[in-house]
Each structure stands twice: as C-alpha cells, then as structure tokens.
Scaffold this motif. Sequence first.
Motif, PDB file in Angstrom:
ATOM      1  N   LYS A  51       0.801  -1.222   0.000  1.00 26.61           N
ATOM      2  CA  LYS A  51       0.000   0.000   0.000  1.00 26.61           C
ATOM      3  C   LYS A  51       0.836   1.274   0.000  1.00 26.61           C
ATOM      4  O   LYS A  51       0.282   2.364   0.025  1.00 26.61           O
ATOM      5  N   ARG A  52       2.158   1.118  -0.046  1.00 28.32           N
ATOM      6  CA  ARG A  52       3.020   2.283   0.172  1.00 28.32           C
ATOM      7  C   ARG A  52       2.916   3.314  -0.947  1.00 28.32           C
ATOM      8  O   ARG A  52       3.154   4.498  -0.725  1.00 28.32           O
ATOM      9  N   PHE A  53       2.520   2.892  -2.155  1.00 26.54           N
ATOM     10  CA  PHE A  53       2.469   3.848  -3.256  1.00 26.54           C
ATOM     11  C   PHE A  53       1.113   4.557  -3.340  1.00 26.54           C
ATOM     12  O   PHE A  53       0.967   5.531  -4.046  1.00 26.54           O
ATOM     13  N   SER A  54       0.137   4.048  -2.613  1.00 31.83           N
ATOM     14  CA  SER A  54      -1.185   4.687  -2.647  1.00 31.83           C
ATOM     15  C   SER A  54      -1.466   5.496  -1.387  1.00 31.83           C
ATOM     16  O   SER A  54      -2.484   6.179  -1.310  1.00 31.83           O
ATOM     17  N   ASP A  55      -0.612   5.440  -0.387  1.00 36.30           N
ATOM     18  CA  ASP A  55      -0.836   6.136   0.882  1.00 36.30           C
ATOM     19  C   ASP A  55       0.499   6.705   1.360  1.00 36.30           C
ATOM     20  O   ASP A  55       1.417   5.963   1.691  1.00 36.30           O
ATOM     21  N   GLU A  56       0.584   8.040   1.390  1.00 36.03           N
ATOM     22  CA  GLU A  56       1.840   8.694   1.763  1.00 36.03           C
ATOM     23  C   GLU A  56       2.223   8.368   3.203  1.00 36.03           C
ATOM     24  O   GLU A  56       3.409   8.281   3.531  1.00 36.03           O
ATOM     25  N   ARG A  57       1.231   8.185   4.095  1.00 35.92           N
ATOM     26  CA  ARG A  57       1.535   7.832   5.488  1.00 35.92           C
ATOM     27  C   ARG A  57       2.230   6.474   5.563  1.00 35.92           C
ATOM     28  O   ARG A  57       3.187   6.294   6.322  1.00 35.92           O
ATOM     29  N   VAL A  58       1.728   5.537   4.787  1.00 33.54           N
ATOM     30  CA  VAL A  58       2.316   4.194   4.780  1.00 33.54           C
ATOM     31  C   VAL A  58       3.725   4.246   4.202  1.00 33.54           C
ATOM     32  O   VAL A  58       4.644   3.595   4.702  1.00 33.54           O
ATOM     33  N   ARG A  59       3.894   5.026   3.145  1.00 31.15           N
ATOM     34  CA  ARG A  59       5.218   5.153   2.534  1.00 31.15           C
ATOM     35  C   ARG A  59       6.240   5.641   3.559  1.00 31.15           C
ATOM     36  O   ARG A  59       7.346   5.095   3.673  1.00 31.15           O
ATOM     37  N   LYS A  60       5.864   6.672   4.327  1.00 32.33           N
ATOM     38  CA  LYS A  60       6.790   7.207   5.327  1.00 32.33           C
ATOM     39  C   LYS A  60       7.088   6.169   6.407  1.00 32.33           C
ATOM     40  O   LYS A  60       8.241   6.026   6.855  1.00 32.33           O
ATOM     41  N   TRP A  61       6.076   5.431   6.832  1.00 32.63           N
ATOM     42  CA  TRP A  61       6.266   4.427   7.870  1.00 32.63           C
ATOM     43  C   TRP A  61       7.202   3.311   7.384  1.00 32.63           C
ATOM     44  O   TRP A  61       8.095   2.874   8.111  1.00 32.63           O
ATOM     45  N   VAL A  62       7.005   2.864   6.139  1.00 32.75           N
ATOM     46  CA  VAL A  62       7.868   1.808   5.564  1.00 32.75           C
ATOM     47  C   VAL A  62       9.304   2.301   5.473  1.00 32.75           C
ATOM     48  O   VAL A  62      10.250   1.563   5.792  1.00 32.75           O
ATOM     49  N   ASP A  63       9.483   3.538   5.035  1.00 37.67           N
ATOM     50  CA  ASP A  63      10.843   4.086   4.941  1.00 37.67           C
ATOM     51  C   ASP A  63      11.515   4.153   6.312  1.00 37.67           C
ATOM     52  O   ASP A  63      12.721   3.899   6.438  1.00 37.67           O
ATOM     53  N   ASP A  64      10.731   4.496   7.343  1.00 37.61           N
ATOM     54  CA  ASP A  64      11.287   4.538   8.698  1.00 37.61           C
ATOM     55  C   ASP A  64      11.711   3.150   9.165  1.00 37.61           C
ATOM     56  O   ASP A  64      12.748   2.992   9.827  1.00 37.61           O
ATOM     57  N   VAL A  65      10.895   2.147   8.840  1.00 36.43           N
ATOM     58  CA  VAL A  65      11.234   0.772   9.231  1.00 36.43           C
ATOM     59  C   VAL A  65      12.531   0.339   8.543  1.00 36.43           C
ATOM     60  O   VAL A  65      13.412  -0.264   9.170  1.00 36.43           O
ATOM     61  N   ARG A  66      12.645   0.658   7.259  1.00 39.64           N
ATOM     62  CA  ARG A  66      13.868   0.280   6.533  1.00 39.64           C
ATOM     63  C   ARG A  66      15.089   0.977   7.140  1.00 39.64           C
ATOM     64  O   ARG A  66      16.152   0.369   7.294  1.00 39.64           O
ATOM     65  N   GLU A  67      14.924   2.238   7.516  1.00 37.98           N
ATOM     66  CA  GLU A  67      16.049   2.991   8.076  1.00 37.98           C
ATOM     67  C   GLU A  67      16.522   2.388   9.399  1.00 37.98           C
ATOM     68  O   GLU A  67      17.727   2.227   9.638  1.00 37.98           O
ATOM     69  N   VAL A  68      15.582   1.989  10.256  1.00 38.73           N
ATOM     70  CA  VAL A  68      15.987   1.416  11.536  1.00 38.73           C
ATOM     71  C   VAL A  68      16.567   0.020  11.341  1.00 38.73           C
ATOM     72  O   VAL A  68      17.477  -0.399  12.071  1.00 38.73           O
ATOM     73  N   LYS A 502      16.727   2.737  -6.635  1.00 37.75           N
ATOM     74  CA  LYS A 502      16.925   4.078  -6.081  1.00 37.75           C
ATOM     75  C   LYS A 502      15.854   4.392  -5.042  1.00 37.75           C
ATOM     76  O   LYS A 502      16.151   4.937  -3.974  1.00 37.75           O
ATOM     77  N   GLU A 503      14.599   4.052  -5.344  1.00 31.62           N
ATOM     78  CA  GLU A 503      13.504   4.318  -4.414  1.00 31.62           C
ATOM     79  C   GLU A 503      13.725   3.611  -3.077  1.00 31.62           C
ATOM     80  O   GLU A 503      13.407   4.152  -2.017  1.00 31.62           O
ATOM     81  N   CYS A 504      14.263   2.407  -3.132  1.00 31.98           N
ATOM     82  CA  CYS A 504      14.400   1.576  -1.934  1.00 31.98           C
ATOM     83  C   CYS A 504      15.776   1.679  -1.289  1.00 31.98           C
ATOM     84  O   CYS A 504      16.083   0.909  -0.383  1.00 31.98           O
ATOM     85  N   THR A 505      16.594   2.601  -1.766  1.00 30.61           N
ATOM     86  CA  THR A 505      17.972   2.731  -1.272  1.00 30.61           C
ATOM     87  C   THR A 505      18.677   1.382  -1.328  1.00 30.61           C
ATOM     88  O   THR A 505      19.416   0.999  -0.432  1.00 30.61           O
ATOM     89  N   PHE A 506      18.392   0.639  -2.397  1.00 28.21           N
ATOM     90  CA  PHE A 506      18.939  -0.716  -2.543  1.00 28.21           C
ATOM     91  C   PHE A 506      20.336  -0.705  -3.149  1.00 28.21           C
ATOM     92  O   PHE A 506      21.190  -1.514  -2.789  1.00 28.21           O
ATOM     93  N   LEU A 507      20.578   0.243  -4.062  1.00 30.87           N
ATOM     94  CA  LEU A 507      21.810   0.210  -4.835  1.00 30.87           C
ATOM     95  C   LEU A 507      22.143   1.613  -5.320  1.00 30.87           C
ATOM     96  O   LEU A 507      21.255   2.393  -5.649  1.00 30.87           O
TER      97      LEU A 507
END
Length: 893
Positions: A51-68, A502-507
């Motif tokens: 759901k991350r591409f349809s909800d900006e709140r979810v996108r931010k939460w997913v990015d925070d999880v990846r960062e931690v 690039k979006e996922c800071t994968f490479l």
Amino acid sequence: MAEAVLKLVVEKLADVVTKEVSLHFGFNARIESLQYKLGWIQVFLKDAESKRFSDERVRKWVDDVREVAFRIEDVIDKLIAEVGYHPDNVNSFKPAKLRFAHKIGNEMNSIETRIREIKECREIYGLNELGESSTLPVRSPIKEFILPDLDDPDIVGLQADTENIVNLLLDPATERRCVISIVGQGGLGKTTLARKAYNRDEVKRGFEFRIWLSISQQYRLSDLLKMILEKIRPLKEDEKDRLLKEDPLSRQQAEEYLIGELNSSLVKKKYLIIMDDVWRNNLWIQVRGALPDVENGSRVLITTRFFDVAKGADPTCDPYNLHFLSEEDSQEILLRKAFPNMHPNARCHDLSDLPKRFALKCGGLPLALVVVGGLLSRHPPTYNSWHKVFEKFSWLRDDEKCMTILGTSYEDMPAVLKQCFMYFASFPEDYTIKAKSLIRLWIAEGFIPEVDNTVMEETAETYLEDLIQRSMIQVSTRFMSGSVKYCHIHDIIRDLAIQKAKECTFLKIISDQGGNYGSCTIRRAALHCNNLNIMECTGPNLRSLLYFGDLPDIHKFKLLKVLSEMTGNEITRPIEGDTFKKLCQLRYLGICSCYNFFGADSELWKGISHLRNLQTLDVSNVHRFTCDHMPMPDCIWDIRTLRHAILPDHSSGPPPTAILPKLQTLKTVRVRAQWLTDGWPKMPNIRVLRLSFFPPKYGESFATFLSGLYHLASLHINMHYKGSSTYDMLDMSSFPSYNHMQSLRVNGNWSWNKELDISLFPIHLTKLTLSFSNIQEDPMQVLEKLGSLRILKFDSSYLGRLFTCSASGFPFLEYLELYCLEMLEEWTVETGGMHMLKKITISCCYKLRVIPELQHMTNLKELSLVHIQAHLHDMLQGEEAYKIKQIPSIKIM
C-alpha cells in the motif's frame, strides 16, 4: 523491499545470538529484545509494502522501518567485525573493548527509542489496520516454473516485417553498401525483428561475415571497432598491447589503426553489420570509414528510437518504421505468455473479455504484452483472479504506459524476488550476465533462503527462472541441461530496476554522470568508472561492490561482504598485500582480470586465508603464468565456508587434512603427492571437479575417492604425460554409475586397459569430451549406446581410421565435434542414426575423405568443415553436394 531487509536483519539477529557474539560485549539480552520487537513489525510490514504507493503515510512508515533495520544491521555487523578483527580481545576488559562496547550501547539506546517512535506513529496515524488483511492475489509457488515456449511469443505479428527486412538485406538490385534503419519506440520489438532477420537461413548464406553489435548509450569507438575486428580475425599480441593503452592520444591512434585494419580486412568481403539500439546520430559518421563500399551487396542494419539517427545514417534509404501490433496479435502474445507450452484449444476460456481488455490496455506494445502475460501466468486462470490484477493497473498514456505496466509486474513479485530483480541494475546496459556468477552473488548477498533438502544454488535457479517466466529477464544461452548459461535484461526493464533500486535505497550506481554523493544508508554500489576513491560516493557502511574498471581503494570498507570485478582486463597496477586481510565478513571475492604479480608467494593469498566467511573465491585468471605448477598456501583451505573455489590452472589442491563440507565447485587444481599416501581431502558435497596433472599411479586411489562423491555432476581430468608415452592411467570400470554425473571430460595421452565397453561410463552422461586419447578401435559403436548423450567431442586423439554409427545410435545427440583426428578416414551413419543432430563441427581431420549421408538428418542446422582435404572439399562442392544442400548454415574452409 523493506520487508526483505527486515527479514534479513531478524535472521541475522538470531544468528548473532546463536553464535554468542553479543555475549562477549554483554548485549545478548538487548539483541534478543530487538529481535522480538522487529518480529512484530514484520507482521504489519508485508501489507504496508503493498500500500506504500497509494498512501503517503504508509510510505513514510515503511521508509522509517527500513532505516531502523539498516541501523540495526550496522550494529550487528560491527559486533561481528570486532570479533573477527580482534578475536583475542573479546573476553578481556581492555580499554579499547570498553570504548567500543560503550559506543555500541549508545547506538542500541538510540535504536530502541526509534523503534518505540515507529510503533507509536503506526497508532497515531491510523495504520493499525496494516497486517489484518491483504488484498494481494494468491501467487503460484516460486518453484513451479515452466521452461519458455520454444516458439518465441515475441515474434507474433512480426512475420511480415521480418520478410520485408530480409528482402531489403538481400535485394540484388542494390549493390552499394546501404544502411537500413528500423525505427520505433522502446519495447516495440526492434531488436527482436533485427535478430529474427539476422538468424534467417538465407541471410546466413548471403553474407561472408555477420556481426552483431549492441550499442550502449555510453560507448567507446575503439571498443566497437575492436569488437568488429575480433569477429573477423584473432588479434595479434602486439595489437592487444597497442589497444590496451588508455591515454587520449593512444586511443586516437588505436581508432585510426582499427579503421585501417577493418578496411583492408573487409574490402573484398560481403558483410552484414547489425548495430542495435543506436542513440547518437554521429555514430555512423565515426564508423563508416572502417566499412568499405565495393558495391558487393554489403549491408549495415541499425535499430534506433530516433528518426534523425536513422535518416542521418543513410539519407537515400527510408527508415523502416515499426508499428504497434494489431488487437489480434496483441491478444495472441498475451495468451501465449499467460499459458506457456499450452495448445490454444487447451487454454482457459472462462475469462470472458479480460484477455482482450488486457491486450487493448497494452496498446500494441510487445514488451508490455509479454510482461503482462508473464504476470498473469503466475495467477489462477479464473475471471475473479485476472479481474483483480486488471483493477490494480494504473493505466497511463502511451509515453508512460510501458513503465507503469512493468512497475505493476514488479509489485506483484514476492519480496525476495524483488531483491533479485533489482540486482540487475548493477550491470551496465547490454551486459551479458553469467548465470552461475549471478546466483553465487545472490547467495553471498543473503537473498536466498536455506530450504530443507535443497541447496541454495538450486533455489536461486528457480528464482532466476521465475524472473524469466515473468519476462523481466531474458535468456541469452542455455546449457543442454536446460539451465541458464547467460542472461540479460532489456534496457527499459533495466531502467525500471534502476528506478526501484533508487527508491528503496537498494543500490547506488557510480558513473561519470555525476551525483555521486555519499550516504551511510548505501549498502550496495556498482562502480561503472575508474573511481579509485569511492568512500565519498558511498559512505563507510558499504556491504557490496561490483566494479567494472580498476579495483578501487577498499581498505576502509570493513563491513564489505561482496567484492567482484566484472571486466577481465589486463592489469599491471599492483594490489597491496593487505588489501583483503581485514575484510573478515567477505563472502564473495571475484577477480577476473590478469594480475601477473599475483604470484605463489604473494601476501594476497595469505590475506585471503583470513576470510573465514568466504563462500565464493573466483580468481581463475589472476596469474598468467608459464610454469606448470602454481603453489598456494595451505591456509586457504582452512576456510570451511567455501562453496565455490575457481582458481588459476594448476593451482595446489587442498591438503589431505582439509575438511570442506560445503564445497560444491573446485577447479582447476593440481593433484597433490600426499593424496596417494595420506588420503584425499574431505569434500562430500562436491558437484563440479576439475583436476590437472593426474599421474598414472593415482588411478586406484582416485576411483576409491570418486565412489564417495554422490553429488558429482561434472568431472574434468587433465592427465599428466611425457612425450609420446602412453599409460593405462585410469580403469574406467571403477567409475560408479552416478545418477548425477552429466559431464565427463578426460584430457591426456591415455589408453584403455581393457576392451571398450558401455559399462565403463556413467549411465546418465549428457556431455562427453575425450582429448589426446589413444583408443585403438572405433569408439562410436560403444558410445552410441549412451542414451542420454547430447554433446560428444573428440579432440587431438589417435583413434581408428573408421567411425560407424548404427540406425539406432545416439538417439539424443545434438552436437558432434571432431577435431584433429589424425587417423580418421571414413565416417558413416546408417539411415536413422543421429537423427536429433543439430550441429556438426569437423576441423583439422586431414585424412577424412568420406562423410555420412547428411541429407537424412532433418534436424541438422549447422555444418562447419574447417581445414579438410581438398578431395573432400571438391566432392561436397560437386557430385556429393546433395548430402549438405538442405543444411541452413554451412561453413567450408
């Protein structure tokens, strides 16, 4: 993608607790607490990713999880690294250890605070429903893949276009060298059309030289010219040295030299040059001087997205505009991909008008149709299932349609498959990727899970096949066994991989194009230029580096797990002795360039021996030596984690005391004298074994050793011999009937110590190569009974003068090569024999005067006769021409 990252981190936490690494610093309880908290976050993350591409709140939460997750991974890897660097200090209370523990403790405090904030944000911003339900359609298991249809669906709708291009290439009325251009947008099938015409039988016969060039956006003229020359003749040693120089003046001189050589080499030849995916309108201006026009019907074919490139290459030739597919052809392509290897009448018809609606939405774009068909093949063929997929698409206008469709197919993948797909962004445009190396890289990266009773390499193969079935990856070449040998990625799909990475800071891709700033979150980098100091581009936490130039300075990347060079150039710049010593977490080390100073006594080998987590060591070309033997320190074989050891020819093999429980690939090593007296090393899971310098006295002990290798699939033995002496080197009857052995190659001046018999060979062989053999009888009458054999090669052997094959012989043989058989005079095959044969190569068989009635071999597509006697040549050009006239591709020299 955050789901996959978090999964790896949770597994790593469990591994650290198991190994008690954290106990050395008093962090065991805290790490178990982190593992517990992250396990709960995982429950919500899978739904959030969808759901991350349809909800900006979810996108931010997913990015925070990846960062931690990244921060936790850094802490764990630093703990492991500290134990690896200072194993004697972990149980002491030295000041350095206390300072390190204090620093890590503060970081854990910060991470725990961040996890609480992430949990609170999910509650505050109304994200509690995540994980409670999922609208994702059910997918077929990854392992259930089907090999692609041999009737390539990409070709549907291009039959008329193919005929038109072939007619233009072979037009007898146009004798001048003309440039034909195929023009169309990306994904329309330009390359497919050009390849189809290029491989047509009449085109193969119509030109003396056919050369295919894939032109990337960033090309070097000298490299293109060199590629053309290498297709025409081998480069001389002095030419190689001259063309290796990198300074601008030398490159200009190289270009001038290559243009002159090509001009003189092609001036009397009829040639076809394909230049695929041309972006610049000055390319033709640069290369035309190398391609002479003597009005003999030579052709150049260009594929491009740009009309001005096509018109500029040859103003007198109208560009061939490739159009979108019709509705009927569009639907056929989609259904072929959705139901591979299935007859049209057997396809599911309970889909109403959905196939038509999918086809219309793809707008006649072949690439989009192929990818959507691949996506649908992973879903149950029911109306409800397909309709859910249809509703997920965000169909846009034509200029964005293809990328959007590809993005939807990407989102349909499981998390682990997304990682494998994004990894293709590492490779440059038009790069041909070796599948085995790719699979080993995936394993070293931690993408491939361990499954009971399945080796990770096999699991990774199913992932690659899944990407192929989804049409996200294309096969370049397959082995006879059906597994992928080489693969590549379409440039538009590569753009998608780069975008998602690039979006996922994968490479991070580091090139000459700028924007190479560093960040502590960068985990993987692909170095596409000679940037010897990349710390400023990546930050210190780099885990993976694929480099396509010179080896950069890597001393500060202490957390590095993957280091692989991809070019294979001649290198004279030395590597410092301690380059690898401190990379204690390295799992994959690949160096494919030639370093002449990488000698037997080099400190580099000793540094490599410190890599106690190493899985793949691929250094087969680091030393271009002239001696027969390259000693290696025994400490290399103390690395018990090794899965694949690919070494320079004639390297020292492991000592008898070596225990290598995970080793699957070992090549190429010299047999050690101690093996005869002290026993063979312990390698119970070996699958590919290549040995050199095998003396005759080892035969009995080797047979005993082989009897314990139940997984051996490929065996290559280089026999040791002196002068013209002949030895009974190996009693082939000692070979057990391995169920897994598919490939056997024996090189050496050896003879059989008993009458040749089919029971001497592994029963399921698919490939057999005998070189420098001395068999005093016709081997064909015995070998034809190997019912699974697909490839048979004889090389530089002293065999009988007569080869005969019965009507039922070699039922599945597809390729036969006879090279330098001094005594062979006649080769005959009864009608019906070798009926599956597709390719024959005969070279340097100077006494051969009789060949079979090849006209009965209806599957034969290619015949190559090189350096044969004049009598046979004249016969095949005259009264025996009927034997070969039906073969599409014939080469006689």
